[in-house]
Design a protein around this motif. Structure first.
Motif, PDB file in Angstrom:
ATOM      1  N   GLU A 155      52.517 -65.457  -7.620  1.00 40.53           N
ATOM      2  CA  GLU A 155      51.686 -65.925  -8.731  1.00 40.53           C
ATOM      3  C   GLU A 155      51.584 -67.450  -8.691  1.00 40.53           C
ATOM      4  O   GLU A 155      51.656 -68.121  -9.717  1.00 40.53           O
ATOM      5  N   GLU A 157      49.165 -69.623  -8.275  1.00 44.65           N
ATOM      6  CA  GLU A 157      48.119 -70.276  -9.065  1.00 44.65           C
ATOM      7  C   GLU A 157      48.482 -70.313 -10.541  1.00 44.65           C
ATOM      8  O   GLU A 157      48.340 -71.347 -11.210  1.00 44.65           O
ATOM      9  N   ALA A 158      48.956 -69.189 -11.072  1.00 37.74           N
ATOM     10  CA  ALA A 158      49.360 -69.141 -12.477  1.00 37.74           C
ATOM     11  C   ALA A 158      50.600 -70.002 -12.723  1.00 37.74           C
ATOM     12  O   ALA A 158      50.702 -70.680 -13.754  1.00 37.74           O
ATOM     13  N   ALA A 160      51.417 -72.740 -11.237  1.00 37.98           N
ATOM     14  CA  ALA A 160      51.042 -74.158 -11.218  1.00 37.98           C
ATOM     15  C   ALA A 160      50.508 -74.621 -12.567  1.00 37.98           C
ATOM     16  O   ALA A 160      50.557 -75.812 -12.882  1.00 37.98           O
ATOM     17  N   LYS A 161      50.003 -73.694 -13.385  1.00 41.03           N
ATOM     18  CA  LYS A 161      49.435 -74.037 -14.686  1.00 41.03           C
ATOM     19  C   LYS A 161      50.379 -73.707 -15.849  1.00 41.03           C
ATOM     20  O   LYS A 161      50.055 -73.993 -16.999  1.00 41.03           O
TER      21      LYS A 161
END
Length: 207
Positions: A155, A157-158, A160-161
């Motif tokens: 995960e 991408e998630a 990183a946010k």
């Protein structure tokens, strides 16, 4: 009026009673009608079945073999089975309580949970939190239970946010909260080792 100060009560680490009182089966006792264990799923539970396993290490790199870990997570839709979760448009899965308790094996030091991969949760101000599992760790040698989080390596991408991961100033330390995905005999396993001190010390949170 007596103005003398009382002395602070001496602290004490968790002892063997932790298993007797909270996980009696692990200690060889059958005293509860219903024991809370490390299997969070039923055949009806929605979501991707996963196994989480790992070892807790002390500062010398030695496995801690009497650890008790509790987990708390959302279901596959990112909804907690708790009245305080007021996320709109998400339903509770009645076959998934989202809470588990595991003990490390007295011989190997390995702990495990059988669960499902949680969904994205809407956090404060509507900010999405990456799929994660909250963990609480206690054992002899630990004065206060330690709180941490487990995130998933697939995960990125998630992650990183994620607002909580981004609170950790040193990016290299964020890696201590990422469980590594592997496939074993057709089953998905996430490896998550916890290091209490020393090199690669896991990030713990004040809660």
């Amino acid at each position: 009026m007596n103005t003398s100060l009382l002395r602070e009560t001496a602290s004490q680490t968790a002892g063997p009673y932790v298993h007797i009182g909270l996980a009696p089966n692990q200690a060889g006792f059958d005293i509860f009608e219903k024991n809370f264990g490390n299997v969070l799923v039923t055949p009806e539970t929605k979501g991707e079945r996963i196994r989480i396993e790992g070892t807790v290490y002390d500062g010398s790199g030695t496995p801690v073999r009497d650890v008790l870990i509790e987990s708390w997570q959302a279901n596959a839709d990112g909804k907690y089975n708790h009245p305080a979760d007021r996320q709109a448009g998400k339903a509770v899965d009645p076959s998934f309580r989202g809470w588990g308790r595991a003990c490390s094996d007295f011989d190997t030091g390995i702990y495990s949970f059988e669960t499902i991969k949680p969904g994205v949760v809407q956090g404060r101000k509507g900010r999405p939190m990456a799929p994660h599992i909250a963990l609480w760790i206690v054992a002899r040698g630990i004065n206060l239970g330690l709180h941490t989080r487990l995130y998933f390596s697939d995960e990125a991408e998630a992650n990183a946010k994620d607002p909580v991961l981004n609170l950790i100033e040193w990016e290299v330390r964020r890696k201590t909260l990422i469980a590594q995905r592997e496939t074993r005999d057709g089953n998905v396993v996430y490896r998550f080792d916890i290091r209490l001190q020393g090199d690669g010390e896991t990030v713990f949170f004040d809660i």
